[in-house]
Motif scaffolding. Structure first.
Motif, mmCIF file in Angstrom:
data_model
loop_
_atom_site.group_PDB
_atom_site.id
_atom_site.type_symbol
_atom_site.label_atom_id
_atom_site.label_comp_id
_atom_site.label_asym_id
_atom_site.label_seq_id
_atom_site.Cartn_x
_atom_site.Cartn_y
_atom_site.Cartn_z
ATOM 1 N N ASP A 6 74.232 34.948 56.525
ATOM 2 C CA ASP A 6 75.259 35.748 55.833
ATOM 3 C C ASP A 6 76.191 36.399 56.853
ATOM 4 N N GLY A 7 77.478 36.366 56.539
ATOM 5 C CA GLY A 7 78.461 37.001 57.421
ATOM 6 C C GLY A 7 78.915 36.109 58.560
ATOM 7 N N THR A 8 78.336 34.922 58.690
ATOM 8 C CA THR A 8 78.752 34.015 59.771
ATOM 9 C C THR A 8 79.643 32.891 59.227
ATOM 10 N N VAL A 9 80.343 32.246 60.140
ATOM 11 C CA VAL A 9 81.256 31.152 59.768
ATOM 12 C C VAL A 9 80.875 29.895 60.556
ATOM 13 N N ALA A 10 80.774 28.777 59.837
ATOM 14 C CA ALA A 10 80.415 27.507 60.480
ATOM 15 C C ALA A 10 81.502 26.470 60.241
ATOM 16 N N ALA A 28 75.753 26.534 53.901
ATOM 17 C CA ALA A 28 76.300 27.389 52.834
ATOM 18 C C ALA A 28 75.161 28.038 52.047
ATOM 19 N N GLU A 29 74.109 27.265 51.799
ATOM 20 C CA GLU A 29 72.958 27.828 51.068
ATOM 21 C C GLU A 29 72.298 28.964 51.844
ATOM 22 N N GLN A 30 72.423 28.911 53.168
ATOM 23 C CA GLN A 30 71.865 29.993 53.998
ATOM 24 C C GLN A 30 72.822 31.179 54.112
ATOM 25 N N GLY A 31 73.970 31.099 53.431
ATOM 26 C CA GLY A 31 74.887 32.239 53.402
ATOM 27 C C GLY A 31 76.097 32.118 54.307
ATOM 28 N N ALA A 32 76.187 31.010 55.061
ATOM 29 C CA ALA A 32 77.352 30.849 55.948
ATOM 30 C C ALA A 32 78.587 30.481 55.129
ATOM 31 N N THR A 33 79.731 30.975 55.575
ATOM 32 C CA THR A 33 81.021 30.482 55.090
ATOM 33 C C THR A 33 81.297 29.211 55.875
ATOM 34 N N VAL A 34 81.738 28.138 55.174
ATOM 35 C CA VAL A 34 81.851 26.876 55.910
ATOM 36 C C VAL A 34 83.263 26.290 55.866
ATOM 37 N N ALA A 35 83.669 25.726 57.004
ATOM 38 C CA ALA A 35 84.903 24.952 57.090
ATOM 39 C C ALA A 35 84.500 23.501 57.242
ATOM 40 N N LEU A 36 85.072 22.654 56.358
ATOM 41 C CA LEU A 36 84.677 21.242 56.295
ATOM 42 C C LEU A 36 85.785 20.390 56.892
ATOM 43 N N ALA A 37 85.474 19.631 57.945
ATOM 44 C CA ALA A 37 86.508 18.825 58.600
ATOM 45 C C ALA A 37 86.158 17.335 58.560
ATOM 46 N N ALA A 38 87.141 16.516 58.213
ATOM 47 C CA ALA A 38 87.042 15.044 58.263
ATOM 48 C C ALA A 38 88.401 14.507 57.833
ATOM 49 N N ARG A 39 88.527 13.172 57.771
ATOM 50 C CA ARG A 39 89.825 12.602 57.382
ATOM 51 C C ARG A 39 89.960 12.449 55.874
ATOM 52 N N ARG A 40 88.879 12.220 55.138
ATOM 53 C CA ARG A 40 88.980 11.941 53.691
ATOM 54 C C ARG A 40 89.009 13.239 52.888
ATOM 55 N N ALA A 41 90.246 13.663 52.582
ATOM 56 C CA ALA A 41 90.457 14.970 51.940
ATOM 57 C C ALA A 41 89.750 15.077 50.594
ATOM 58 N N ILE A 230 69.020 20.839 61.396
ATOM 59 C CA ILE A 230 70.156 21.651 61.863
ATOM 60 C C ILE A 230 69.987 23.092 61.376
ATOM 61 N N THR A 231 69.560 23.230 60.134
ATOM 62 C CA THR A 231 69.349 24.580 59.584
ATOM 63 C C THR A 231 68.258 25.301 60.368
ATOM 64 N N TYR A 232 67.197 24.586 60.682
ATOM 65 C CA TYR A 232 66.114 25.198 61.474
ATOM 66 C C TYR A 232 66.674 25.742 62.794
ATOM 67 N N ILE A 233 67.470 24.916 63.465
ATOM 68 C CA ILE A 233 68.010 25.291 64.779
ATOM 69 C C ILE A 233 68.842 26.575 64.693
ATOM 70 N N VAL A 234 69.760 26.617 63.726
ATOM 71 C CA VAL A 234 70.726 27.726 63.727
ATOM 72 C C VAL A 234 70.190 28.989 63.063
ATOM 73 N N THR A 235 69.044 28.902 62.406
ATOM 74 C CA THR A 235 68.490 30.111 61.777
ATOM 75 C C THR A 235 67.394 30.763 62.644
ATOM 76 N N ARG A 236 67.236 30.252 63.869
ATOM 77 C CA ARG A 236 66.250 30.915 64.756
ATOM 78 C C ARG A 236 66.778 32.282 65.191
#
Ligand code: NDP
Length: 253
Positions: A6-10, A28-41, A230-236
Motif C-alpha cells: 500500500d502506498g507504493t507505485v510499480a 495491485a492485489e498487494q495494494g500497489a498502484t500500477v503502471a502497465l507498459a507494452a505496445r498493445r494498448a 515476483i510478489t514474494y520478492i517485493v513483499t520482503r
C-alpha cells in the motif's frame, strides 16, 4: 513475514500478456498502484479495467521499450501521475529460437533490442526514482525485478542469442545489485523455466513445432506461478533481499 505494498507505485513492462500481466495483477492485489507498459494498448486497457474493478489504481502506457525516449517517457509519466516509483518489473521480452547457422539476423537484433537494451533503458530511467523511494518512500526500500530465464543460467543448442541476452541480463543485474544495494534498492533476478504464455508463438512455424515436441506431456508453469515469485520478492521486509530465483516446472530437466 510479507509486507503489503500500500502506498507504493510499480511499473511493469510487458504487462499486456503472460508473466507481466500476472505480475501487475498480483502487485495491485498487494495494494500497489500500477503502471502497465507494452505496445498493445487494448490489452493494457482490458487489464486496467480488471484492476480498477478490484479497487486498484492504474495507468496504461503504450510503450515500445526498444525506443529509449519511450522507455524514459513511461517512467516520467508514471512519476508525474503517481508522484513516485518504488518498484520496476523489467519483464518485456521476446524469444526467437533456432540454429545459429543461417539464422535470420533481424531476429537476433530484436532480442538484443527488447531483452537487453529495452531493459537497460527502463533501468536507467527508473533508478533515480527507485533511489529516492528507498530513501524516503513508505517502505524505505525499492525494487527492480529483472525477468531473465533458465536460459540465463544454462546455454542450450538452438537458444544461442536468447541465451546471450538473458546471460547479459544476469550479469548486468548482479553488477547493479552491488552498486545500489547499500542504498536499499534491491535488484533481483527471476529465472523461469517453461511458462505457458504467448512467448513461444512468435517463433517461425518450424521452430514452434520443435518446441511443442519438447514440451509435450509436460505440465508447464503458469504466469501466476512467476507472479507469485515476483510478489514474494517485493513483499520482503527492508532487510531481506532475494537476489535470484530459479523456478522450473517440476518435470523440466
Ligand atoms: P509474452 O509473450 O506473453 O509477454 C511478453 C511481453 O513483452 C508482452 O506483454 C509484450 O507486449 C511485451 N513486449 C515485447 N516486445 C516489446 C517491446 N518492444 N516493447 C514493450 N513491450 C514489449 O511472454 P512471457 O510473459 O512468457 O514473457 C515475459 C518475460 O518472461 C520475457 O522476458 C521472457 O523472456 C521471460 N521468460 C518467459 C518464459 C516462458 O517460458 N514463457 C521462460 C523464461 C523467461 P506487446 O507485444 O504488447 O508489446
Amino acid at each position: 513475514m510479507p509486507e503489503r505494498l500500500d502506498g507504493t507505485v510499480a511499473l511493469v513492462t510487458g504487462a499486456s500478456s503472460g508473466i507481466g500481466e500476472g505480475a501487475a495483477l498480483a502487485l495491485a492485489e498487494q495494494g500497489a498502484t500500477v503502471a502497465l507498459a507494452a505496445r498493445r494498448a487494448e490489452r493494457l486497457e482490458a487489464l486496467a479495467s480488471k484492476i480498477r474493478e478490484g479497487g486498484g489504481s492504474v495507468l496504461t502506457l503504450t510503450v515500445d521499450v526498444t525506443e529509449e525516449e519511450q522507455a524514459r517517457e513511461a517512467v516520467k509519466r508514471t512519476v508525474a501521475e503517481f508522484g513516485r516509483l518504488d518498484t520496476l518489473v523489467n519483464n518485456a521480452g521476446v524469444m526467437l529460437l533456432g540454429p545459429v547457422v543461417d539464422a535470420p539476423v533481424r531476429e537476433w537484433e530484436r532480442m538484443v533490442q527488447v531483452n537487453l537494451l529495452g531493459l537497460l533503458y527502463c533501468a536507467h530511467a527508473a533508478l533515480p526514482h527507485l533511489l529516492s523511494a528507498a530513501e524516503d518512500g513508505p517502505r524505505r526500500v525499492a525494487d527492480m525485478v529483472n525477468v531473465s530465464s533458465v536460459a540465463g543460467r544454462r546455454a542450450r543448442r538452438g537458444f544461442g542469442v536468447y541465451n546471450a541476452t538473458k546471460h547479459a541480463v544476469g550479469a548486468f543485474s548482479e553488477s547493479l545489485r552491488q552498486e545500489v544495494t547499500g542504498r536499499h534498492v534491491r535488484v533481483s533476478l527471476v529465472e523461469p523455466g517453461a511458462v505457458e504464455t504467448e512467448l513461444f508463438g512468435h517463433n517461425r512455424p518450424e521452430i514452434q513445432d520443435l518446441l511443442s515436441e519438447r514440451y509435450v506431456g509436460m505440465e508447464r508453469l503458469q504466469a501466476g506461478d512467476i507472479a507469485d515469485a515476483i510478489t514474494y520478492i517485493v513483499t520482503r521486509p527492508r532487510h531481506v533481499a532475494i537476489n535470484e530465483m530459479l523456478i522450473r516446472p517440476t518435470e523440466q530437466e
